[in-house]
Structures are given as C-alpha cells and as structure tokens.
Design a protein around this motif. Structure first.
Motif, short mmCIF file in Angstrom:
data_model
loop_
_atom_site.label_atom_id
_atom_site.label_comp_id
_atom_site.label_asym_id
_atom_site.label_seq_id
_atom_site.Cartn_x
_atom_site.Cartn_y
_atom_site.Cartn_z
N HIS A 6 42.96 28.13 30.66
CA HIS A 6 44.09 29.00 30.93
C HIS A 6 43.70 30.07 31.94
O HIS A 6 42.52 30.43 32.07
CB HIS A 6 44.58 29.67 29.65
N SER A 7 44.68 30.57 32.67
CA SER A 7 44.42 31.66 33.62
C SER A 7 45.58 32.63 33.59
O SER A 7 46.70 32.28 33.21
CB SER A 7 44.23 31.11 35.04
N VAL A 8 45.30 33.85 33.99
CA VAL A 8 46.31 34.91 34.01
C VAL A 8 46.51 35.36 35.45
O VAL A 8 45.55 35.59 36.19
CB VAL A 8 45.86 36.11 33.14
N CYS A 9 47.78 35.48 35.83
CA CYS A 9 48.11 35.95 37.18
C CYS A 9 48.47 37.44 37.11
O CYS A 9 49.30 37.84 36.28
CB CYS A 9 49.27 35.14 37.75
N VAL A 10 47.85 38.23 37.97
CA VAL A 10 48.12 39.67 38.04
C VAL A 10 48.58 40.00 39.46
O VAL A 10 47.90 39.68 40.43
CB VAL A 10 46.86 40.50 37.70
N VAL A 11 49.75 40.63 39.57
CA VAL A 11 50.25 41.10 40.87
C VAL A 11 50.04 42.61 40.93
O VAL A 11 50.46 43.35 40.03
CB VAL A 11 51.75 40.76 41.04
N ILE A 12 49.38 43.06 42.01
CA ILE A 12 49.10 44.49 42.20
C ILE A 12 49.89 44.97 43.41
O ILE A 12 49.79 44.38 44.50
CB ILE A 12 47.59 44.74 42.41
#
Length: 470
Positions: A6-12
């Motif tokens: 699994h992976s997590v997407c983070v938008v900054i």
C-alpha cells in the motif's frame, strides 16, 4: 492472494518553494508519494486528479487561501485529511479550521520532529485504512455462503447448520426478524439439497384469503365461479423442487390443515378434484412471528408447527452480529456501485460512525436500502453522511449541535479577546481547551461532543488520544 504494497499520496500546496522542499524531504518514505504545487489552483487540480489521502496547505496564499482549499477538498472528498500550515497564527483561524474539518494545524517554522510525528501518524492511519479495505474485499470472497454475507460466530454456526440439514430435510422452518435474510437461507437450503426442480416462493401475507387454496393447490375447471379453466397450484409448480412459504403465520386455518396433509402424504388435491396426485416437493416455511404464541391463541395448528419445526433455523438479527456490519456495508456498496455504474470506493469515517451507532431494526434489508439510497445520491467516490437517508442523518440533532458548536467556538474566541493571555495560546493548547469544554458540556459523551464540535467521532477520538484525554 499475496501481500499488497500500500502507498499513501500526499499533496503539498505552498507558494513558498523552500517550504515545499522542506516538507517533502521531511515526509519522504518508500510508501509515501508526494505531489507538490506552488499555486493553489494547480494544487487543487492535483487533488481532483490523484485523490490523495492527505493534503497539506499553507494558510495564506495569493488568489486562494488555505481555508478555501480546505473547504473545496472537504466538498470533493470528506475522507481526505487536510493539514493547515501557517506562520500567521490566530485563534479565530484555528477555531475556523477545526470547525471546517481540518485534521491538524501546524505553526511555522515547523520543527522536523513535530512534522514527522504529527503527519506520520496520519500516514500510518491511511495505510491502516487501505489494509482494512483490502482485507474486507478478501473477506467478501471468503465470508459468503451461497449469497449470504457474514463472518460472525452466529452466522458461521448457521452456515454449518444449513450444510448439515440441506441433503436430508423434507420440511423446514426458518425464523427471524423482518429483513434478517430468511429467504436467502431458504435459497441456500434449496441450492445445497439434491432436488433438481425450481425454487417457488409465496408470501402468505400478500394473498387474499378466498384465493389462498386456489393459489396453493390449484383447481379444476368449474370448481367455483370464475374457474373457467384448469389451473395447477404452486405446490405442483414446485414439484421436484422447493416451495418457500414466507410469513406462514398469516396462512388461514383451513389452508393450514390441507398443507399438513401435503407434508404427511406428499400428495396434492386440486380444488374440485376427487383424485389426489403424488408430488415430490420440499417445503420451507418462514416467519417473523412467535408461532408458539399463535398456537396458544388458536391461530396456528400445533401439528403443522411440529411438522415444520422438525428442522428449524434461526437467522440472527443484525444487532446481534454487529461485527458483520462493515462487511455487509462493503458488499452492498460494491453491489450498488456496479448497478449504478459508479466508481464508489466506500464510506467516509463519519458515515461509518453513523451506521455503527444505528440499531438497524429493519436488519440487513434496511441496511441494503440505506446503502442503495446513499450510492444513488453520492456524487464522488466516497459516500458521506449527507448521502444517507434522512432518518440516519438526524438533521434536528445535527442542526442543534452546529448551533452549540458555533456558540462554543464564539465564546472561546471571545474569551481570547477579553483576556490577553489567551492570545498567546498555541493551536494545540487552544484545540485541547475546545475538546475539554465540549466533553464537559456533553458530560463525557463522545458522540455528543463530536456533534458540538461538528467533527466525526473518529476525529474526536484521534484528537483525544493526541492530547491524552482518552
């Protein structure tokens, strides 16, 4: 099925390029995909395109501010965790962020250890959610028994009972509350039995009493006024198969006597005919009534009851197997997403909390109808509270809670203006104070405190743990 990575997407989103670089480096992990934008409009496009689990946005930016980004993200997908970052802390903004669903609020300059701890905690939660979702999909493949979904001990026990009974029964009684799934059990018995014929169903409560015997046993031509041709009844129609009699407690007494003879002799006699004919049929009856009480009230034949109840299967109500609720919810979401042609991934945390708090008097059927309604109303990929039927939303309580939350927040902000020392509070201290006040006002009731603050119960518990209040 092998392990899933699994992976997590983070938008900054931050108009300060140096800040973007600092946050990106601080959160770098193999399981984290980071997307950055120095323009709020471009950042929102990233959100809409990639649907991240976490959005981090600066509060003060040209054109579109952080609170506007928060609002648009919440409208798009309320399951996304939004973190506001600012070098311009004010109590009013902190309160506004909490009320509009911000997961956290970080003051710049942000210490590296604080960044990794606070955001890392949300990343870990997002990874856990993905693991749970994958496990639910895998469980749906293994926790279905002839179309019945369940993994609770009560359901496994019922499945085992069906397996043992199916090869041998001639008659069976299925009991349980309305909407619990009695007809699904009847279908399972039919499928696992050696019969080769069809499954025929009759709802006894939906048949006019004067037509009951004709419907069930059939009639010959001229048997009564209007019988202008011969007709086979449902019992004959189900020969070599299964007849399912739902709500058998509503069957008229005279018809009960004739049904008993069918069970005893395995033969049926059409109305107006003198010649009975042999049949081979299995009969499954179902009821949500207490047939023993009906016997005492002389509304149901005792001998028919014992003939049917030689084999009895009780379907447990949903409130006795609440551990099946997430699995059933996933099952119905998948079903209606396919039916409506929508890409619905699941429910937001606050929608799940609403479902978990409800008692489900209508059982699995009521849950199915609620999810069907919610999937029809959902505009995005996540079902949220406003998509649920009105009786689940409790609009009166929500409105009152919103007003109380507004009063609570306004009072807190007012106190800060009246007392200079409160202006120096950090966001964390102020948030903790708000939580404490809400819990005190709700006398410790977490659901009520969450309503006062206009946040989900999971978000409340997360913040309580964060401040050592749980």
């Amino acid at each position: 099925m092998g392990p899933v990575n699994h992976s997590v997407c983070v938008v900054i989103i931050d108009d300060n390029v140096g800040s973007l670089e600092f946050v990106s480096n601080a959160l770098h992990r193999p399981c984290v995909r980071i997307l950055t934008a120095s323009d709020p409009g471009e950042g929102l496009d990233l959100v809409y395109t990639h649907r991240p689990q976490i959005v981090m946005t600066d509060l003060v930016m040209p054109k579109v501010g952080g609170l506007d980004v928060l609002q648009r993200v919440m409208e798009f997908d309320p399951s996304i965790d939004v973190i506001l970052m600012t070098a311009h802390y004010t109590t009013e903004t902190a309160v506004e962020a909490i009320r509009h669903g911000a997961a956290d609020y970080l003051n710049k300059p942000i210490p590296l250890s604080v960044m990794r701890e606070r955001v890392g905690r949300l990343i870990d939660v997002a990874l856990q959610r993905q693991e749970i979702a994958s496990a639910d999909h895998e469980l749906l493949r293994t926790a279905q028994f002839e179309g019945i979904v369940g993994r609770s001990p009560q359901m496994w026990e019922m499945f085992a009972r069906i397996r043992r009974i199916a090869p041998h029964y001639r008659a069976a009684l299925v009991t349980g509350e309305t909407g619990a799934g009695k007809e699904l059990v009847a279908h399972a018995l039919h499928k696992l039995s050696p019969v080769k014929g069809r499954f025929v169903a009759l709802n006894c409560s939906a048949v006019v009493e004067t037509l009951f015997e004709s419907e069930l046993f059939g009639h010959v031509r001229g048997a009564f006024t209007g019988a202008d041709k011969e007709k086979a009844g449902l019992i004959e129609h189900a020969s070599s198969g299964t007849l399912f009699l739902d709500e058998i407690g509503d069957m008229p007494a005279a018809t009960q006597a004739k049904l008993l003879r069918v069970l005893q002799n395995q033969e049926v006699q059409r109305i107006g005919s003198l010649a009975p004919q042999k049949i081979d049929v299995r009969i499954i009856a179902a009821t949500n009534k207490d047939l023993r009480k009906a016997i005492a009230d002389r509304l149901f034949r005792e001998d028919l009851y014992y003939r049917l109840a030689m084999v009895e299967i009780r379907v447990p109500p949903l409130n006795e197997r609440k551990e099946d609720l997430p699995l059933l919810t996933r099952h119905f979401v998948d079903k209606f997403a396919r039916q409506y042609g929508k890409q619905i991934r699941g429910l937001t945390q606050r929608a799940q909390i609403v479902l978990a708090r409800y008692s489900w008097p209508g059982n699995a059927r009521e849950l199915e109808n609620a999810i069907g309604h919610a999937c029809m109303m959902a505009l995005g990929e996540m079902v949220d509270v406003p998509d649920l039927p009105m009786h689940l939303q409790h609009p009166g309580s929500a409105h009152a809670g919103g007003q109380q939350a507004s009063r609570l927040s306004t009072a807190s902000a007012g106190e800060s203006k009246d007392h200079g020392e409160h202006m120096s509070l950090t966001f964390e201290e102020h948030e903790k104070n708000l939580l404490t006040q809400a819990l005190e006002k709700a006398t410790g009731n977490q659901s009520e405190a969450a309503r006062l603050l206009q946040i989900g119960r999971d978000a409340l518990r997360y913040k309580m743990k964060k401040y050592g209040l749980l």
